[in-house]
Each structure stands twice: as structure tokens, then as C-alpha cells.
Design a protein around this motif. Structure first.
Motif, PDB file in Angstrom:
ATOM      1  N   SER A  78     -14.510 -16.857  28.555  1.00 31.81           N
ATOM      2  CA  SER A  78     -14.742 -16.643  29.983  1.00 31.81           C
ATOM      3  C   SER A  78     -14.054 -15.353  30.402  1.00 31.81           C
ATOM      4  O   SER A  78     -13.420 -14.686  29.580  1.00 31.81           O
ATOM      5  N   VAL A  79     -14.208 -15.032  31.686  1.00 32.73           N
ATOM      6  CA  VAL A  79     -13.623 -13.787  32.170  1.00 32.73           C
ATOM      7  C   VAL A  79     -12.107 -13.869  32.202  1.00 32.73           C
ATOM      8  O   VAL A  79     -11.422 -12.844  32.203  1.00 32.73           O
ATOM      9  N   GLY A 106     -21.930 -14.935  36.810  1.00 40.22           N
ATOM     10  CA  GLY A 106     -21.167 -15.207  35.591  1.00 40.22           C
ATOM     11  C   GLY A 106     -21.946 -16.025  34.577  1.00 40.22           C
ATOM     12  O   GLY A 106     -22.014 -15.686  33.393  1.00 40.22           O
ATOM     13  N   ILE A 155     -18.629 -12.333  40.104  1.00 40.15           N
ATOM     14  CA  ILE A 155     -18.403 -13.219  38.941  1.00 40.15           C
ATOM     15  C   ILE A 155     -18.917 -14.612  39.244  1.00 40.15           C
ATOM     16  O   ILE A 155     -19.552 -15.259  38.414  1.00 40.15           O
ATOM     17  N   LYS A 156     -18.649 -15.070  40.477  1.00 40.91           N
ATOM     18  CA  LYS A 156     -19.099 -16.428  40.781  1.00 40.91           C
ATOM     19  C   LYS A 156     -20.608 -16.520  40.756  1.00 40.91           C
ATOM     20  O   LYS A 156     -21.177 -17.519  40.337  1.00 40.91           O
TER      21      LYS A 156
END
Lengths: 89, 254
Positions: free
Chosen positions: A57-58, B115, B111-112
Motif C-alpha cells: 500500500s501507499v 488508490g 489516494i482515497k
């Protein structure tokens, strides 16, 4: 302070009692090889836990960036002190 | 890297133990790869990384504080630290603060929102790579399997070599027989030739002797007929002829 049954050197950091901390720190390996080994171990631990996975993940990258931001803020705090809004806290 | 060292360390003693048996025994009882290799295949990569809350703080920190402070402990700690840093101006509010707030907000939004799709895209790329490698692996496995089958077939053929040798032996025996008979026949012909020669020589000698004898007898007879006898025989022959002529004249009339 209670003396422990297991010798201090082999314990991991979380098992060392607070009073034994200075002796434990002094017993670590401070040779260049030892320091290099410590950095390698730390890098590999982080890498294998957060980056070397199938669905990373990030957060694997963002934690490193956040740590870098904090570190650079600490380095430049001396100049930032002059931009404070109030004089007395 | 450490794994490779460990693998070499475990492989070396087993090789040494095999060498101690001696060359003859080793050839007879060769064992290939029957033990369990300790480090292959490698364990698969973990699916997900370590859990991290808010993208910044690992889950272990929350578990570390859970027994003493419950669920809200770390959040309260975080809020308290932020307020302390702001009030004591350990964190100074500068014009940069507003730019960082907007940038971080934008990042979090992006990102939300995107992602998951980016993650799926990356997963698809990975899957393609893995499928390619899998293809290569399957192709080479198939190649080796084909090679093994070919080897087995040829080994089976070796068992049938004796047919070939039997045919060759038969051929050689027949050739020997043929030459033997040929030579026998030749011997017979030669011998018959020599015997025929002797026979024909004998025949010729006999014929020659006969002719010579006949000639000699004729010559003697002719010599022995004197002139006198010749006249007498000629006169007699003429008288006989006349008689015969008379008889011949008489008979056709009858």
C-alpha cells in the motif's frame, strides 16, 4: 533493581528492563562492521515488512516520507524559531 | 543472501558423505535429489504488508498502548502532542503551513479515490509477468519430459538389438553356404573336364588306329591284286553283267 537470570547481552530491546538500559546500550557492537550490520538489518526488516509484499500500500512509502519530513523540520528548526508568532509561551 | 549461504552449508556435508563411500560404490548406488531440500521452493511473498493506520503509524503502536489506555489512547496521545507542539510553538505556523495543508489534502483525496484502481492495474502487470515466467517454466518442464521419454524409448530399443544381430548372423551364414556350394560345383566341373579330356584322347587314338588299319588293309589288298587277276575278274564281271542283262531283257517281257 532486581538482577535478571538471563545475561543482559542476548536480550532484545523490548525485554531489557529500564535500569539495565545503559549497560545494554554499551554492550552493543559499535565497530564499523557492526554499525553497517545494524543499518542493513533495519533496512531489510522495513523492506520485507512493508514493501516486499504482493499487495503493498501507499503507507510503505508514506512512512519513509513522513520520517524524512520530520527529520528535515528538526534540522531547520533553528531558522524557523525566528518566525514564531508569539514571543512568550 | 543468508539463505544461499545456509543452503550451501547444508549441501556441502551431504556431498562429502557421499564421497566417502568410494568410487565403485558411488557408481552403483547413485541417488539423485531424493532428500527434502530445505530452502526450495522459497516461501511465497506475503499478501499484504504490515497494517498501518492513517497511512503513517504502524498497528503495533496501537497494540502496544491498548492494554494500558484502551482504544482511544493513541488518538488522544496524538491530539495532545499536536496541541502541545502548536501551543509551545515547537511547530511554527508559517505560510508554508497552508501550502502543506492543501497539498496533503489533495494527496489524501487522490489516494482515497484512485488508490484501489491503481492497485488493480499494478496487480494485472504483475500477473502478466508471472504468467510469462510460468509459461517458460511449463515449456522447459515439457521439454525435459519429452527428453526423458525419448531416452526411455531409446533404452527400450537397446533391448531389441539382438534381432538385428540375428539377422546379420543369418545373412553371413547364407553367404558362407553359397560360396561353399559354388566352389564345390567348380571342383566338380574341373574334375569332369580333366576326365573328359582323357576319354576324348582315348577315343581319338582308337579312331586313328582303326582308320590307319583299314587304310593299310586296303592298300595291301590292292597291292595284292596282280595284273593277271585283274583281267580275269574284269572278264568275269562282264560275263556276269551280260547274263544279268539277258535276264533283265527276258523278265520285263514277262
Amino acid at each position: 533493581m532486581f538482577p535478571s537470570a538471563v545475561p543482559v547481552k542476548e536480550k532484545k530491546l523490548m525485554d531489557v528492563k529500564l535500569g539495565e538500559l545503559p549497560s545494554w546500550i554499551l554492550m552493543r557492537d559499535f565497530t564499523p562492521n557492526g554499525i553497517l550490520g545494524a543499518f542493513q538489518r533495519g533496512y531489510h526488516r522495513y523492506y520485507n515488512k512493508y514493501i516486499n509484499v504482493k499487495k503493498g500500500s501507499v503507507s510503505g512509502v508514506s512512512m519513509v516520507l513522513a520520517a524524512y519530513v520530520l527529520f528535515s523540520y528538526c534540522l531547520s528548526y533553528k531558522e524557523l524559531k525566528h518566525e514564531r508568532l508569539c514571543k512568550y509561551h | 543472501m543468508l539463505s544461499r549461504v545456509a543452503l550451501a552449508a547444508t549441501a556441502a556435508p551431504s556431498l562429502k558423505n557421499a564421497a566417502l563411500l568410494g568410487p565403485g560404490v558411488l557408481q552403483a548406488t547413485r541417488i539423485f535429489h531424493t532428500g527434502q531440500p530445505s530452502l526450495a521452493p522459497l516461501p511465497p511473498l506475503p499478501e499484504y504488508g504490515g497494517k498501518v493506520r492513517l497511512g503513517l503509524i504502524p498497528e503495533e503502536f496501537f497494540q502496544f498502548l491498548y492494554p494500558k489506555t484502551g482504544i482511544t489512547g493513541p488518538y488522544v496521545l496524538g491530539t495532545g502532542l499536536i496541541l502541545y507542539a502548536l501551543s509551545k510553538e515547537i511547530y511554527v505556523i508559517t505560510p508554508e503551513t497552508f501550502s502543506t495543508i492543501s497539498i496533503v489534502g489533495l494527496l489524501v483525496y487522490v489516494i482515497k479515490k484512485y488508490g484501489a484502481s491503481i492497485g488493480e492495474f499494478a496487480d494485472k502487470l504483475n500477473e502478466q509477468k508471472i504468467a510469462q515466467l510460468e509459461e517458460v517454466k511449463q515449456a522447459s518442464i515439457k521439454q525435459f519430459q519429452d527428453a526423458i521419454d525419448l531416452e526411455k524409448a531409446q533404452q527400450a530399443l537397446v533391448q531389441k538389438r539382438h534381432y538385428l544381430f540375428d539377422v546379420q548372423r543369418n545373412n553371413i551364414a547364407m553367404a558362407l553356404e553359397v560360396t561353399y556350394r559354388e566352389r564345390l560345383h567348380r571342383v566338380y566341373k574341373e574334375v569332369k573336364n580333366r576326365l573328359d579330356y582323357h576319354i576324348s584322347v582315348q577315343d581319338m587314338m582308337r579312331r586313328k588306329e582303326q582308320e590307319h588299319m583299314v587304310n593299310w588293309v586296303e592298300k595291301q589288298v590292292v597291292r595284292s591284286i596282280s595284273a593277271q587277276q585283274e583281267k580275269e575278274t574284269i572278264a568275269k564281271c562282264i560275263a556276269d553283267l551280260k547274263l544279268l542283262a539277258k535276264k533283265a531283257q527276258v523278265q520285263p517281257v514277262l
